[in-house]
Design a protein around this motif. Structure first.
Motif, short mmCIF file in Angstrom:
data_model
loop_
_atom_site.label_atom_id
_atom_site.label_comp_id
_atom_site.label_asym_id
_atom_site.label_seq_id
_atom_site.Cartn_x
_atom_site.Cartn_y
_atom_site.Cartn_z
N MET A 42 0.84 -1.16 0.00
CA MET A 42 0.00 0.00 0.00
C MET A 42 0.89 1.24 0.00
O MET A 42 1.86 1.31 0.74
CB MET A 42 -0.90 -0.01 1.24
N SER A 43 0.53 2.17 -0.82
CA SER A 43 1.30 3.41 -0.87
C SER A 43 0.71 4.44 0.08
O SER A 43 -0.44 4.33 0.52
CB SER A 43 1.30 3.98 -2.30
N THR A 59 -5.45 7.51 2.64
CA THR A 59 -6.63 8.37 2.84
C THR A 59 -7.92 7.72 2.37
O THR A 59 -9.01 8.14 2.75
CB THR A 59 -6.46 9.72 2.11
N SER A 60 -7.82 6.66 1.58
CA SER A 60 -9.04 5.97 1.10
C SER A 60 -9.39 4.75 1.96
O SER A 60 -10.35 4.05 1.67
CB SER A 60 -8.88 5.55 -0.36
N LEU A 61 -8.64 4.51 3.02
CA LEU A 61 -8.90 3.36 3.89
C LEU A 61 -10.17 3.55 4.72
O LEU A 61 -10.52 4.66 5.11
CB LEU A 61 -7.74 3.13 4.85
N ALA A 62 -10.82 2.43 4.98
CA ALA A 62 -11.95 2.38 5.91
C ALA A 62 -11.88 1.05 6.64
O ALA A 62 -11.42 0.05 6.09
CB ALA A 62 -13.27 2.51 5.18
N VAL A 63 -12.31 1.04 7.89
CA VAL A 63 -12.32 -0.17 8.70
C VAL A 63 -13.76 -0.51 9.02
O VAL A 63 -14.53 0.35 9.45
CB VAL A 63 -11.52 0.03 10.00
#
Length: 110
Positions: free
Chosen positions: A1-2, A7-11
Motif C-alpha cells: 500500500m502506498s 486516505t481511502s482506507l476504511a475499517v
C-alpha cells in the motif's frame, strides 16, 4: 500500500452479541443470527467454524446449505448426514456493525 492510498482506507468491524446455545443445529434464523458450530468426528477430532449473520443470505443458502458449507469450512471431510447434525453444538449470535473512514479516524485523534 502506498502513502497515497491511506486516505481511502476504511475499517469495518462486527461486534458480536447475544450469544445463545441453540436447541439443535437448525435453531437459528438466516439473516438474523450468526452461527458457530462445534462437533467431534467419530475418531474424536474436534472441529469448529463460524459464519457472521450476513454470510448465508449473501450466498443465497438455505439453513442446510449453510451448515454443510460451515462443516466443510471447519476442515471436516467426512460424510454429512443426520447423525452428524445430531452431534453439532450450535451457538447463535447477533452482530452490530461499525465503520470508520480514515478521515473520521483523524478527527478522533485530535
Amino acid at each position: 500500500m502506498s502513502q497515497d492510498e491511506v486516505t481511502s482506507l476504511a475499517v469495518n468491524t462486527s461486534f458480536l452479541t447475544n450469544f445463545e446455545d441453540a436447541k439443535d443445529c437448525f435453531d437459528w434464523e438466516i439473516g438474523t443470527h450468526g452461527i458457530t458450530i462445534q462437533f467431534k468426528s467419530t475418531r474424536g477430532r474436534s472441529f469448529s467454524a463460524t459464519y457472521l449473520p450476513e454470510v448465508c443470505p449473501e450466498q443465497g443458502w438455505t439453513k442446510e446449505e449453510c451448515l454443510e458449507s460451515l462443516v466443510r469450512k471447519s476442515g471436516y471431510r467426512g460424510r454429512i448426514d443426520s447423525s452428524l447434525w445430531d452431534e453439532i453444538k450450535l451457538t447463535q449470535y447477533q452482530s452490530v456493525k461499525a465503520k470508520m473512514t480514515y478521515k473520521e479516524y483523524l478527527g478522533h485523534r485530535k
